[in-house]
Design a protein around this motif. Structure first.
Motif, PDB file in Angstrom:
ATOM      1  N   THR A 392       4.951  -2.626   6.314  1.00 14.86           N
ATOM      2  CA  THR A 392       3.619  -2.217   6.748  1.00 14.86           C
ATOM      3  C   THR A 392       3.098  -1.076   5.870  1.00 14.86           C
ATOM      4  O   THR A 392       1.932  -1.085   5.428  1.00 14.86           O
ATOM      5  N   ALA A 393       3.972  -0.115   5.594  1.00 18.69           N
ATOM      6  CA  ALA A 393       3.560   1.004   4.745  1.00 18.69           C
ATOM      7  C   ALA A 393       3.200   0.520   3.346  1.00 18.69           C
ATOM      8  O   ALA A 393       2.210   0.961   2.742  1.00 18.69           O
ATOM      9  N   LEU A 394       3.993  -0.436   2.844  1.00 20.46           N
ATOM     10  CA  LEU A 394       3.701  -0.974   1.516  1.00 20.46           C
ATOM     11  C   LEU A 394       2.375  -1.727   1.525  1.00 20.46           C
ATOM     12  O   LEU A 394       1.571  -1.625   0.586  1.00 20.46           O
ATOM     13  N   ALA A 395       2.121  -2.451   2.614  1.00 25.17           N
ATOM     14  CA  ALA A 395       0.864  -3.190   2.723  1.00 25.17           C
ATOM     15  C   ALA A 395      -0.322  -2.238   2.645  1.00 25.17           C
ATOM     16  O   ALA A 395      -1.338  -2.534   2.006  1.00 25.17           O
ATOM     17  N   GLN A 396      -0.180  -1.082   3.274  1.00 25.97           N
ATOM     18  CA  GLN A 396      -1.278  -0.106   3.238  1.00 25.97           C
ATOM     19  C   GLN A 396      -1.529   0.367   1.813  1.00 25.97           C
ATOM     20  O   GLN A 396      -2.663   0.437   1.352  1.00 25.97           O
ATOM     21  N   VAL A 397      -0.446   0.658   1.110  1.00 26.17           N
ATOM     22  CA  VAL A 397      -0.592   1.128  -0.270  1.00 26.17           C
ATOM     23  C   VAL A 397      -1.223   0.040  -1.144  1.00 26.17           C
ATOM     24  O   VAL A 397      -2.175   0.273  -1.885  1.00 26.17           O
ATOM     25  N   ILE A 398      -0.669  -1.191  -1.012  1.00 23.26           N
ATOM     26  CA  ILE A 398      -1.164  -2.284  -1.858  1.00 23.26           C
ATOM     27  C   ILE A 398      -2.641  -2.563  -1.569  1.00 23.26           C
ATOM     28  O   ILE A 398      -3.441  -2.790  -2.485  1.00 23.26           O
ATOM     29  N   SER A 399      -3.018  -2.503  -0.270  1.00 18.58           N
ATOM     30  CA  SER A 399      -4.383  -2.856   0.128  1.00 18.58           C
ATOM     31  C   SER A 399      -5.439  -1.957  -0.494  1.00 18.58           C
ATOM     32  O   SER A 399      -6.620  -2.310  -0.530  1.00 18.58           O
ATOM     33  N   LYS A 401      -5.720  -1.383  -3.499  1.00 21.47           N
ATOM     34  CA  LYS A 401      -6.139  -1.965  -4.779  1.00 21.47           C
ATOM     35  C   LYS A 401      -6.266  -3.479  -4.773  1.00 21.47           C
ATOM     36  O   LYS A 401      -7.067  -4.054  -5.490  1.00 21.47           O
ATOM     37  N   TYR A 402      -5.403  -4.083  -4.002  1.00 22.33           N
ATOM     38  CA  TYR A 402      -5.354  -5.549  -4.004  1.00 22.33           C
ATOM     39  C   TYR A 402      -5.516  -6.065  -2.580  1.00 22.33           C
ATOM     40  O   TYR A 402      -5.361  -5.312  -1.624  1.00 22.33           O
ATOM     41  N   GLU A 403      -5.725  -7.365  -2.509  1.00 23.59           N
ATOM     42  CA  GLU A 403      -5.810  -7.947  -1.176  1.00 23.59           C
ATOM     43  C   GLU A 403      -4.451  -8.516  -0.755  1.00 23.59           C
ATOM     44  O   GLU A 403      -3.840  -9.297  -1.498  1.00 23.59           O
ATOM     45  N   VAL A 404      -3.998  -8.092   0.403  1.00 22.94           N
ATOM     46  CA  VAL A 404      -2.810  -8.713   0.987  1.00 22.94           C
ATOM     47  C   VAL A 404      -3.289  -9.920   1.772  1.00 22.94           C
ATOM     48  O   VAL A 404      -4.111  -9.792   2.688  1.00 22.94           O
ATOM     49  N   LEU A 405      -2.837 -11.097   1.378  1.00 25.00           N
ATOM     50  CA  LEU A 405      -3.410 -12.329   1.923  1.00 25.00           C
ATOM     51  C   LEU A 405      -2.937 -12.639   3.340  1.00 25.00           C
ATOM     52  O   LEU A 405      -3.683 -13.182   4.137  1.00 25.00           O
ATOM     53  N   ASN A 406      -1.685 -12.302   3.645  1.00 23.68           N
ATOM     54  CA  ASN A 406      -1.243 -12.571   5.023  1.00 23.68           C
ATOM     55  C   ASN A 406      -1.612 -11.398   5.925  1.00 23.68           C
ATOM     56  O   ASN A 406      -1.460 -10.237   5.551  1.00 23.68           O
ATOM     57  N   LYS A 407      -2.100 -11.738   7.115  1.00 22.16           N
ATOM     58  CA  LYS A 407      -2.603 -10.691   8.008  1.00 22.16           C
ATOM     59  C   LYS A 407      -1.525 -10.188   8.953  1.00 22.16           C
ATOM     60  O   LYS A 407      -1.686  -9.184   9.642  1.00 22.16           O
ATOM     61  N   SER A 416      -2.870 -10.992  -3.653  1.00 22.11           N
ATOM     62  CA  SER A 416      -3.756 -11.577  -4.648  1.00 22.11           C
ATOM     63  C   SER A 416      -3.935 -10.562  -5.787  1.00 22.11           C
ATOM     64  O   SER A 416      -4.269  -9.400  -5.542  1.00 22.11           O
ATOM     65  N   VAL A 417      -3.667 -10.994  -6.999  1.00 22.68           N
ATOM     66  CA  VAL A 417      -3.748 -10.074  -8.147  1.00 22.68           C
ATOM     67  C   VAL A 417      -4.546 -10.740  -9.263  1.00 22.68           C
ATOM     68  O   VAL A 417      -4.640 -11.969  -9.298  1.00 22.68           O
ATOM     69  N   PRO A 418      -5.130  -9.957 -10.180  1.00 23.62           N
ATOM     70  CA  PRO A 418      -5.903 -10.567 -11.281  1.00 23.62           C
ATOM     71  C   PRO A 418      -5.012 -11.440 -12.159  1.00 23.62           C
ATOM     72  O   PRO A 418      -5.397 -12.517 -12.570  1.00 23.62           O
ATOM     73  N   SER A 419      -3.801 -10.970 -12.424  1.00 25.72           N
ATOM     74  CA  SER A 419      -2.908 -11.766 -13.249  1.00 25.72           C
ATOM     75  C   SER A 419      -1.481 -11.595 -12.754  1.00 25.72           C
ATOM     76  O   SER A 419      -0.902 -10.509 -12.833  1.00 25.72           O
ATOM     77  N   ALA A 420      -0.951 -12.684 -12.226  1.00 24.77           N
ATOM     78  CA  ALA A 420       0.427 -12.621 -11.723  1.00 24.77           C
ATOM     79  C   ALA A 420       1.382 -12.284 -12.854  1.00 24.77           C
ATOM     80  O   ALA A 420       2.290 -11.473 -12.694  1.00 24.77           O
ATOM     81  N   ASP A 421       1.152 -12.911 -14.020  1.00 18.55           N
ATOM     82  CA  ASP A 421       2.067 -12.673 -15.140  1.00 18.55           C
ATOM     83  C   ASP A 421       2.097 -11.203 -15.530  1.00 18.55           C
ATOM     84  O   ASP A 421       3.159 -10.658 -15.823  1.00 18.55           O
ATOM     85  N   ALA A 422       0.923 -10.596 -15.517  1.00 16.70           N
ATOM     86  CA  ALA A 422       0.859  -9.191 -15.927  1.00 16.70           C
ATOM     87  C   ALA A 422       1.693  -8.325 -14.983  1.00 16.70           C
ATOM     88  O   ALA A 422       2.496  -7.495 -15.431  1.00 16.70           O
ATOM     89  N   ILE A 423       1.545  -8.557 -13.706  1.00 17.66           N
ATOM     90  CA  ILE A 423       2.271  -7.706 -12.755  1.00 17.66           C
ATOM     91  C   ILE A 423       3.760  -8.036 -12.755  1.00 17.66           C
ATOM     92  O   ILE A 423       4.623  -7.160 -12.583  1.00 17.66           O
ATOM     93  N   MET A 424       4.080  -9.287 -12.995  1.00 24.13           N
ATOM     94  CA  MET A 424       5.497  -9.669 -13.086  1.00 24.13           C
ATOM     95  C   MET A 424       6.144  -8.957 -14.280  1.00 24.13           C
ATOM     96  O   MET A 424       7.278  -8.486 -14.187  1.00 24.13           O
ATOM     97  N   THR A 425       5.418  -8.924 -15.389  1.00 13.79           N
ATOM     98  CA  THR A 425       5.955  -8.267 -16.592  1.00 13.79           C
ATOM     99  C   THR A 425       6.127  -6.776 -16.354  1.00 13.79           C
ATOM    100  O   THR A 425       7.152  -6.187 -16.709  1.00 13.79           O
ATOM    101  N   ASP A 426       5.137  -6.217 -15.716  1.00  9.54           N
ATOM    102  CA  ASP A 426       5.193  -4.799 -15.383  1.00  9.54           C
ATOM    103  C   ASP A 426       6.405  -4.526 -14.479  1.00  9.54           C
ATOM    104  O   ASP A 426       7.158  -3.565 -14.678  1.00  9.54           O
TER     105      ASP A 426
END
Ligand SMILES: Cc1ncc(COP(=O)(O)O)c(C=O)c1O
Lengths: 975, 166
Positions: A392-399, A401-407, A416-426
């Motif tokens: 839950t705490a992580l969801a708050q942080v992520i939200s 900048k990004y959308e957490v798709l599951n409610k 949901s991220v602009p580029s999955a590959d980019a974040i995976m590489t990071d």
């Protein structure tokens, strides 16, 4: 030999009177001395071998082997295994370290059914790494298995408590196959009349793939997604995942009602950890609940082994697949556990069985049971609350900048991220693995291992900053209100001292290879060497997620490739699949490959599978699961395949013949000379030949399924290749195939497996790409330690040991089957039916052997009223003799009945086994002495294993089924 | 019935009566529900060890023989069909389990199962106590009496048992 040595060595040897050891140690002082072969083979002293050959009436090992194995089958090719001479133990560990170092253990937040877990070290050392637990067999002899039976009852209780269901079994192979069993149970429950089965999108893809494979043979149609209008007419049921693959926690009551309205079965694949804080599936109408207990202390192991669970309502308990431990009572009326309702299983129902499961995952189930005993309900809840709070705490942080798709969530966020590959590489650069769902979506799953640093790194990865502290705050849509695990066993062993003593108390009730030989025919209870077991708990093997990128698992790839090649060489075949998790699953896979091959040739209508009546129950059950029709083939009174019957049936079915399944040497323990003929008959009628490799321990290095002419075989790595039996699993049942079948080996949707690019591969048969990869270092190590010549020597010693025992016992008992030279293969059958008229049956002798501190041989299989003895190569001559002496002493006890000196009902046999209570409490008024009961031969005074209960009442247990541990402290006496 | 699925159990609990002392009387129990339904029923046997007792009104009782019950050992579970159920010859109309064996009970004839013996479900032990009396499984209104000609009479069944020496 002497001449070949250097002059100096010879002179030294003479001067100092050094006698070269008879064992084949090297003469080169640079060679290591910690060689393995002589530790593995119980007999390696030339003196002993000669003595045994003498008893077996053979001048030499070569001559002996020729009298056992038909000469036209003996091959001349040396095995191509490297190193040919085998590694020393030190060399082996060095090589394994090198391989392990090529696996990169990143922090895995992949989830999807596999999580990091903190295996309490007290359990790791005293159970997972303890031969008393890992070398025992499936508890078919309950009087000497009460420890693990009790632990498995704890496991079943853990499952029923958390799922809210009534009855659970003692484990299945993995979550995906458990889901498949649920689907089949739903289908068969409605008399196979409603073929549609709905699989919701919430279900993990690896489960869907296995459902697809298992549905195909039975004519079930798997439909993805639930029907829009919730109308389930025409379907036999549906499967959903709870929480869903995307992390959300669904509302399923309406779905359950709709399924029930249409007469179907509602199955929920549930995460047990989540169930400690969310409502259990029983509250919203589940009929079957399945899943894995992996995250209860079992390392990910690159995919397995893990215990899957399966729980149902009381009303359908007789349809439950797999083994169930139930409570019964012993002769004295004390509580005693045993395997219950075996009439459900393949070994009795054969092709009518709806499941072929045999070996399951007992060891892993026991780890999970002890994990729950260790933590207790409070501890488990706390772990789950921590996971959920951090998520839950992580969801708050992520939200931010990004959308957490599951409610809603328990432990998983789909982002949901602009580029999955980019974040995976990071993520990779931070040493983190996430899961990529598609180009713009990733998911992250938390578990009990998450540290402050992990949490900070994850927050940073998603562009935020971790809070200083996180409050415990459960945030789930349907918090659990009911209590669970209130039974005493889950509430009193929370200190390490108490837990250690409980584990020790249980293990002391179980007879394992640490106590004595376990001569179970068809089970190959050989040495499970420590050096082979050590690596499996190394983090480089234990802590990899099965869906980790391949470039992080290069060590595993190397080990797997070497093992696949070695197994192909040993079996004389072209390719190997390590995916099946048991022998039975190997059978299913092999037959599916055959079907796919026949279909590719336009011969898809071939569906007859010939199976000798002597076959193991898994054979007909597997064939039936593939949708094949089983046609039994007779055996001659000599125990051989009846070729006339085979010829007639092959001819009769020549247009529909798909395959024959044969076991070699036969299940009667004989190398049939006519096997090639049988294979020719089947091939010439258009069928493929499946060889059941349960008896490979008699073949390695001498002959092979490929050389004999078969097309595919499975191996039981938990028999022939040293994976310990674990008290009823794990197992690994790879199949090896001739080249024409290679394209049809199973694929995997997550990981692209090599050599399956032709697009003909069958769908996966297991959840993980290489099945139980985590224990593959064991067979790999065994092969590499023995080398080609060593493996051959193991086979020779196995054959010699069996024939030696047979010769000794043949003077006292009837031996049922031998070849035309009077030889058995690696096992032999003692026929006890002649004693039936006296009242003495196989079970009496089996139980009496417990009084002699032995585990009985395989009882009443493959022939009722017999015992089948398989010593393996790992037993010393002393131990072989000790067993023979016990059997001979028992023969004398039978003779007392024969001679009319005692009535059967008064005899020591009828009362066997005797535990301490039986001998010490109350008045002694038997016709035999206490000493005769407990110490019938002198060596028992030094080395006695006590059965912890007297003979267990099977009928009582099956008529009064009770499969969970007691809710109250004291065991009230039954009856 | 016991043919196909006879135990390959490795855990067979022996039945307590030694083989040699068993006495197979594969005849109906006098004064049982089966015999008191009407006078002199015709009794026939199948190779699967079912018996069928047909009364004058073409109502038949079906169960398993004494031989089969003894071979099975202590019965732990019995399943019967819901009634009424149409059945054909060789269709399963029940099942019986012991610790070591599981078998279906096949209808020897075509007809309608008009009554099932619910008592057996609660007391499976009756199958061992009185297999050819109280432990009947199904009452069938038979529709094709000619089918009985395919079955064995008592002498033939005893000969069949001897010959096969199961
Ligand atoms: C001859 C034979 N075939 C098949 C099997 C099934 O193997 P598993 O228990 O690994 O499923 C066994 C196991 O006991 C066996 O003895």
């Amino acid at each position: 030999m002497f001449r070949a040595r250097t002059a100096l060595a010879a002179r030294l040897a003479m001067r100092t009177r050094v006698v070269m050891p008879a064992r084949s140690l090297s003469t080169n002082a640079l060679d290591p001395l910690d060689t393995y072969k002589r530790r593995h083979n119980g007999v390696s002293d030339k003196k002993d071998i000669d003595a045994m050959l003498k008893v077996a009436n053979s001048p030499s090992m070569d001559e002996f082997v020729k009298s056992v194995v038909p000469e036209d089958l003996l091959f001349q090719r040396p095995l191509a295994i490297e190193p040919a001479k085998g590694f020393s133990e030190t060399e082996l560990l060095a090589r394994l370290k090198e391989i392990a170092s090529k696996n990169k253990v990143l922090r895995s937040f992949i989830g999807r059914g596999y999580y990091n877990t903190l295996l309490p070290l007290v359990i790791q050392r005293n159970l997972l790494e303890n031969p008393q637990w890992y070398t025992s067999y499936t508890p078919y002899q309950p009087e000497i298995s009460q420890g693990r039976l009790e632990s498995l009852i704890n496991y079943q209780t853990l499952v029923t408590e958390l799922t809210g269901m009534d009855v659970a079994n003692a484990s299945l192979l993995d979550e995906a196959t458990a889901a498949a069993e649920a689907m089949i149970m739903s289908f068969v429950g409605l008399n196979r009349k409603k073929p549609i089965y709905y699989v919701d999108e919430s279900v993990y893809p690896q489960t869907r793939a296995v459902l697809e494979t298992r549905a195909s043979g039975l004519g079930i149609q798997v439909k993805y997604g639930l029907p829009e209008d919730n109308n389930f007419e025409g379907s036999c049921g549906a499967l959903i995942q709870y929480p869903a693959a995307n992390g959300s926690i669904g509302e399923w009551k309406a779905t359950a009602d709709a399924i029930h309205a249409a007469g179907g079965t509602f199955t929920v694949a549930a995460d047990l950890m989540a169930l400690t804080i969310i409502e259990p599936p029983s509250t919203f109408g589940a009929d079957i609940v399945v899943g894995t207990t992996q995250r209860f202390g079992v390392p990910m192991g690159y995919g397995g082994p893990h215990a899957a669970y399966f729980a149902v309502k009381d009303s359908v308990k007789r349809k439950l697949p797999g083994r169930i431990v139930g409570k019964s009572k012993d002769r004295l009326g004390n509580v005693a556990y045993r395997l219950a309702l075996q009439t459900r299983e393949q070994h009795i129902r054969r092709e009518k069985a709806t499941s072929n499961i045999c070996t399951a995952q007992a060891l892993l189930a026991n780890i999970s049971a002890f994990y729950a005993v260790y933590h207790g309900p409070e501890g488990l809840r706390k772990i789950a609350e921590r996971i959920n709070s951090l998520t839950t705490a992580l969801a708050q942080v992520i939200s931010e900048k990004y959308e957490v798709l599951n409610k809603s969530w328990f432990d998983t966020l789909t982002v949901s991220v602009p580029s999955a590959d980019a974040i995976m590489t990071d993520a990779l650069s931070k040493g983190i693995n996430l899961y990529k769902i598609d180009d713009k979506t990733v998911s992250v799953s938390l578990d009990e291992s998450v540290t402050t640093e992990d949490f900070a790194a994850l927050c940073e990865l998603f562009g935020g900053k971790a809070p200083e502290a996180v409050d415990y705050a459960v945030s789930v849509p349907c918090p659990r209100t009911s209590k669970y695990l209130q039974q005493p066993v889950f509430n009193k062993y929370h200190s390490e001292t108490e837990l250690l003593r409980y584990m020790t108390q249980l293990q002391s009730k179980d007879l394992s290879l640490a106590n004595s030989m376990i001569p179970l025919g068809s089970c190959t209870m050989k040495l499970n060497a420590t050096v082979q077991m050590v690596p499996i708990t190394w983090p480089e093997f234990g802590n990899l997620h099965p869906f980790a990128p391949l470039d992080q698992t290069k060590g595993y790839q190397e080990l797997i490739t070497e093992l696949e090649n070695d197994l192909a060489d040993i079996t004389g075949f072209a390719a190997t699949s390590l995916q099946p998790n048991s022998g039975a699953q190997g059978e299913f896979t092999g037959l599916q490959a055959i079907k796919a091959y026949l279909k590719s040739k336009g011969e898809g209508k071939r569906n007859i599978c010939l199976i000798p009546v002597s076959a193991h129950g898994t054979n007909p059950a597997s064939a039936a699961m593939c949708g094949m029709k089983v046609v039994p083939i007779k055996c001659t009174p000599q125990g051989e395949l009846d070729l006339t019957d085979l010829e007639a049936k092959a001819e009769k079915h020549k247009d529909d013949l798909a395959a024959i399944m044969i076991t070699y040497p036969s299940t009667f323990g004989v190398f049939e000379p006519t096997v090639k003929k049988a294979i020719d008959i089947v091939h010439s009628h258009g069928g493929q030949v499946y060889m059941d490799g349960a008896n490979m321990n008699a073949q390695i290095g001498l002959t092979s399924p490929g050389d004999i002419g078969a097309d595919v075989c499975h191996l039981n790595l938990h028999k022939t290749f040293c994976i310990p039996h674990g008290g009823g699993g794990p197992g690994v049942g790879p199949i090896c195939v001739r080249s024409h079948l290679a394209p049809f080996l199973p694929a995997h949707h997550e990981i692209e497996l090599p050599a399956r690019e032709l697009g003909q591969a069958i769908e996966a048969v297991s959840a993980a790409p290489w099945g139980s990869a985590g224990i593959l270092p064991i067979p790999w190590a065994y092969i590499k330690l023995m080398g080609g010549a060593g493996l051959k020597s193991a086979t020779e010693i196995a054959l010699l040991s069996a024939n030696y025992m047979k010769e000794r016992l043949a003077n006292h008992y009837k031996v049922a089957y031998v070849n035309n030279q009077g030889r058995c293969a690696h096992e032999f059958i003692i026929d006890l039916r002649p004693f039936k008229a006296l009242g003495v049956e196989a079970i009496d002798i089996a139980k009496r052997l417990q009084d002699y501190s032995f585990h009985a041989p395989t009882m009443s299989w493959p022939v009722a009223g017999t015992l089948m003895v398989e010593p393996t190569e790992s037993e010393s001559l002393v131990e072989l003799d000790r067993f023979c002496d016990a059997m001979i002493a028992i023969r004398e006890e039978i003779k007392e009945i024969e001679d009319g000196k005692v009535a059967y009902t008064d005899s020591v046999l009828a009362h066997a086994p005797h535990n301490q209570e039986d001998l010490l409490l109350g008045e002694w008024n038997r016709v035999y002495s206490r000493e005769k009961a407990a110490f019938p031969v002198p060596n028992l005074k030094e080395r006695k294993f006590w059965p912890s209960v007297t003979r267990v009442d099977d009928t009582y247990g099956d008529t009064n089924l009770f499969c969970t541990c007691d809710p109250v402290e004291a065991h009230a006496d039954l009856d | 019935m016991l043919r196909t699925a006879f135990a390959r159990s490795s855990l067979a609990m022996r039945s307590r009566v030694p083989m040699a002392f068993r006495f197979y009387s594969n005849n109906l129990t006098p004064d049982s529900p089966v015999t008191s339904y009407g006078a002199d029923p015709t009794v026939r046997y199948t190779e699967n060890h079912e018996w069928i007792a047909v009364h004058k009104d073409n109502v038949a009782f079906v169960g398993i023989t004494k031989y089969a019950a003894d071979a099975l050992g202590d019965t732990t579970f019995v399943e019967v069909v819901e009634t009424p159920t149409e059945t054909e010859a060789q269709e399963s109309i029940g099942s019986v389990e012991s610790v070591k064996s599981a078998s279906d009970l096949y209808s020897p004839v075509t007809g309608t199962v008009i009554e099932a013996n619910e008592e057996l479900v609660n007391s499976p032990g009756l199958v061992n106590e009185d297999p050819m009396g109280k432990a009947w499984f199904a009452k069938i209104q038979i529709s094709n009496p000619a089918e009985l000609d395919q079955l064995m009479d008592s002498d033939k069944y005893e000969a069949f048992l001897k010959e096969n020496d199961h």
